[in-house]
Design a protein around this motif. Structure first.
Motif, PDB file in Angstrom:
ATOM      1  N   ARG A  76      23.270  79.838 -85.303  1.00 25.62           N
ATOM      2  CA  ARG A  76      22.732  79.671 -83.944  1.00 25.62           C
ATOM      3  C   ARG A  76      21.233  79.346 -83.969  1.00 25.62           C
ATOM      4  N   GLN A  95      28.937  60.657 -76.497  1.00 31.17           N
ATOM      5  CA  GLN A  95      29.843  61.818 -76.499  1.00 31.17           C
ATOM      6  C   GLN A  95      29.450  62.818 -77.590  1.00 31.17           C
ATOM      7  N   LEU A  99      28.358  66.616 -76.874  1.00 29.83           N
ATOM      8  CA  LEU A  99      29.190  67.725 -77.350  1.00 29.83           C
ATOM      9  C   LEU A  99      28.363  68.707 -78.168  1.00 29.83           C
ATOM     10  N   LEU A 100      27.528  68.164 -79.059  1.00 27.50           N
ATOM     11  CA  LEU A 100      26.728  69.055 -79.899  1.00 27.50           C
ATOM     12  C   LEU A 100      25.759  69.886 -79.062  1.00 27.50           C
ATOM     13  N   GLY A 101      25.121  69.236 -78.092  1.00 23.67           N
ATOM     14  CA  GLY A 101      24.185  69.954 -77.235  1.00 23.67           C
ATOM     15  C   GLY A 101      24.870  71.090 -76.497  1.00 23.67           C
ATOM     16  N   GLN A 102      26.054  70.809 -75.973  1.00 23.37           N
ATOM     17  CA  GLN A 102      26.785  71.848 -75.234  1.00 23.37           C
ATOM     18  C   GLN A 102      27.295  72.938 -76.167  1.00 23.37           C
ATOM     19  N   LEU A 103      27.732  72.537 -77.389  1.00 23.49           N
ATOM     20  CA  LEU A 103      28.189  73.544 -78.353  1.00 23.49           C
ATOM     21  C   LEU A 103      27.052  74.485 -78.740  1.00 23.49           C
ATOM     22  N   ARG A 104      25.810  73.992 -78.656  1.00 19.22           N
ATOM     23  CA  ARG A 104      24.667  74.850 -78.959  1.00 19.22           C
ATOM     24  C   ARG A 104      24.256  75.679 -77.748  1.00 19.22           C
ATOM     25  N   GLY A 105      25.026  75.570 -76.661  1.00 15.73           N
ATOM     26  CA  GLY A 105      24.824  76.480 -75.536  1.00 15.73           C
ATOM     27  C   GLY A 105      23.928  75.952 -74.433  1.00 15.73           C
ATOM     28  N   THR A 106      23.548  74.677 -74.501  1.00 14.99           N
ATOM     29  CA  THR A 106      22.691  74.119 -73.448  1.00 14.99           C
ATOM     30  C   THR A 106      23.564  73.559 -72.328  1.00 14.99           C
ATOM     31  N   ALA A 107      23.096  73.699 -71.088  1.00 15.35           N
ATOM     32  CA  ALA A 107      23.884  73.244 -69.935  1.00 15.35           C
ATOM     33  C   ALA A 107      24.058  71.724 -69.974  1.00 15.35           C
ATOM     34  N   MET A 147      21.938  64.471 -82.746  1.00 14.03           N
ATOM     35  CA  MET A 147      22.809  65.639 -82.562  1.00 14.03           C
ATOM     36  C   MET A 147      22.083  66.920 -82.983  1.00 14.03           C
TER      37      MET A 147
ATOM     38  N   ARG B   5      34.553  78.407 -74.216  1.00 15.25           N
ATOM     39  CA  ARG B   5      33.710  77.214 -74.050  1.00 15.25           C
ATOM     40  C   ARG B   5      33.706  76.395 -75.346  1.00 15.25           C
ATOM     41  N   LEU B   9      35.259  72.540 -75.980  1.00 23.34           N
ATOM     42  CA  LEU B   9      34.433  71.439 -76.492  1.00 23.34           C
ATOM     43  C   LEU B   9      34.961  70.932 -77.838  1.00 23.34           C
ATOM     44  N   PRO B  92      27.253  76.204 -84.551  1.00 19.90           N
ATOM     45  CA  PRO B  92      27.123  77.573 -84.044  1.00 19.90           C
ATOM     46  C   PRO B  92      28.291  77.949 -83.139  1.00 19.90           C
TER      47      PRO B  92
END
Lengths: 320, 244
Positions: A76, A95, A99-107, A147, B5, B9, B92
């Protein structure tokens, strides 16, 4: 320091000692280069930081927290561009970055905003909706960088980010690397491209056979070489021996070339010496220029024939 | 929450990666089924009723086993060799979310082949199948077990060994596994081996729910599948979480 690595050792089951007591510290806002030959242990080091490999001994801390004990937290806190190509065939760059940005928890909306900025900054607009399977290796690497950069961790690790990237976009990429640091990330940059590293990093370490053999700023390391200038001699193929340097500094052979360290006040003397070698037929041509980080690197880990006695010689001469 | 989530994804990511692969996979599975239902009657011109039903229900079972135990481990082995699996492991996200997402996408690849297999069999032999409602959980169970065991093979073996083993599995499944014939055709020792392996149970569960009027549905087969499914998932999860 944000990333603190102490006495890190990794011995694989095969017995290979890939990292051998490495200690490094990288601060917020710093771009730190990790240089070394293939097999020097750079990727092993990065893989331990991101929690893919478990160290045999030693510690890795980010913000004082133990990453070896908590590899989930390491993933993380670190964003990572691996040396291998990213598995994005079938996805478009747009895409993949989203996807990577969202997987890292960003809106999502924030990710989209940052993605647009990165695609502009890296001049990737023409490809943003193409299937990655049809993209060139260089464009894919830029997408992989985006990414890693879209929602960066406290530590950003980039393993050979410029491989296959064209010269113009390389510059764009280096600018973005600096932007990451300016926003507070500690950037660990793995490369064997010394010339680029010299321009892009704040500090660096040179790794050889799993050990840190030199560490400092590019200017500091060049200072250690004891020579402000470098004389590059291209040897005649028939020349039987390497000319001995008259400047008290070693002559380091690399293929059919010899790099000779020259003190600033001996520039005229160096040119005269090289001219005489050319007349004698042992040298085909020569150039005199400012010493570069590459000279330090070559002196330290250069041709296999230059080690290890050569390394000691160079630094003995420096100390003298 | 983070698990869900990440799962959503990752399913999107993996489905997009495989979207070009899906039509090809469906075509290959249809060819498998066609090969079986058209090929067997050429080898054995007179087939009794049981054999016809065995072939018609064996085709979808073979299709699931081929994807799960052959295509999947080869693909995962490739991903391991080229480093892309390591990249996915560096993300992560909870390991569980990654594994379940990938299995979901693989199951989605397996299922259309099953439907096509059943349709091809029924068409070739003019069968009116009284499919049991249990067919849905049964097929899901078979597909999940096949994908979990296939994933486990690729997770613990080096790539080259995975390729060799999966080639051997192809021969083993087509020629020596009681999917298109009943296990009592095998020598007793071989029947004993099959009674603990998951392939026979996959065949029993598939045919017992696609043609319940012709075949029984042994509960033991479900139990065998559950054990193998659990084992496969456990081994894969451990391998995914392990740091070298």
């Amino acid at each position: 320091m944000l990333l603190q690595i102490e006495e890190l050792t990794k011995v694989y089951r095969t017995g290979v000692r890939a990292n051998d007591g490495i200690s490094l510290a990288i601060g917020e806002g710093e771009v730190f280069g990790l240089l070394g030959h293939n097999g020097a242990g750079k990727t092993t080091l990065v893989n331990q930081v991101v929690g893919l490999l478990k160290p045999t001994s030693g510690s890795i801390r980010i913000d004082g927290r133990d990453m070896v004990a908590d590899p989930g937290l390491a993933r993380r806190l670190c964003s990572f561009q691996a040396q291998a190509q990213v598995p994005i065939d079938g996805l478009t760059p747009r895409q993949a970055i989203d996807l990577l940005g969202q997987l890292r928890g960003t809106a999502r909306t924030e990710v989209e905003r940052r993605r647009e900025r990165l695609i502009d900054a890296l001049d990737l607009g023409a490809w943003q909706d193409e299937d990655a399977a049809r993209l060139s290796g260089g464009v894919k690497r830029l997408v992989a960088f985006a990414m890693a950069a879209v929602a960066p961790g406290r530590v950003v690790m980039l393993d050979e980010p410029t491989n296959d990237v064209d010269p113009v976009r390389r510059r764009l990429l280096w600018r973005q690397v600096r932007t990451l640091a300016d926003h507070g990330a500690a950037v660990l940059l793995v490369t064997h491209n010394v010339i680029e590293a010299e321009r892009s990093v704040d500090r660096l370490a040179i790794l050889d056979e799993g050990r840190v053999i030199a560490e400092g700023t590019p200017a500091g390391l060049k200072g250690r070489l004891g020579a402000a200038l470098r004389l590059e001699l291209v040897l005649d193929p028939d020349a039987s021996e390497i000319p001995a340097s008259p400047f008290g500094l070693s002559a380091v052979p690399v293929g059919n070339r010899v790099m000779v360290g020259v003190p600033m006040d001996a520039a005229g003397q160096a040119v005269a010496w090289a001219e005489s070698l050319k007349h004698a037929g042992s040298v085909e041509e020569f150039t005199l220029g400012p010493a570069t980080l590459e000279d330090v690197y070559v002196a330290l880990v250069g041709g296999a024939e230059a080690r290890p006695a050569q390394v000691e010689e160079v630094f003995d001469a420096t100390a003298a | 929450m983070q698990l869900l989530r990440s799962y959503r994804l990752l399913v999107t990511w993996q489905a997009l990666r495989k979207k070009n692969y899906l039509p090809l996979m469906m075509a290959v599975q249809t060819l498998f089924s066609l090969g079986i239902v058209l090929g067997y009657p050429l080898l054995f011109p007179t087939l009794d009723r049981t054999s016809i039903y065995l072939i018609a229900t064996g085709a979808p079972a073979i299709s699931m086993v081929s994807v799960g135990l052959v295509a999947l481990p080869q693909t995962i082995g490739e991903q391991k060799a080229e480093g892309s699996l390591a990249y996915m492991r560096s993300l992560p996200v909870p390991r569980l979310a990654y594994l379940v997402a990938d299995l979901t996408v693989w199951m989605a690849i397996v299922i259309p082949g099953v439907v096509l297999g059943v349709l091809v069999g029924a068409w070739r032999f003019g069968l009116e199948l009284q499919v049991s409602p249990l067919v849905v959980p049964a097929v899901l169970m078979v597909a999940l077990t096949a994908t979990c065991v296939g994933y486990a093979i690729a997770s613990i073996l080096p790539y080259m060994l995975t390729v060799v083993i999966t080639q051997a599995i192809v021969v083993f499944v087509f020629m020596f596994s009681p999917l298109t014939f009943l296990p009592d055709k095998l020598p007793a020792w071989f029947e004993a081996i099959h009674s603990v392996l998951p392939i026979q149970a996959m065949g029993e569960v598939t045919r017992g729910t696609i043609a319940p009027n012709e075949f029984g549905l042994p509960l033991g087969a479900f139990l065998t599948l559950a054990v193998w499914c659990f084992l496969g998932f456990g081994v894969t999860y451990a391998a995914m979480s392990r740091r070298g």
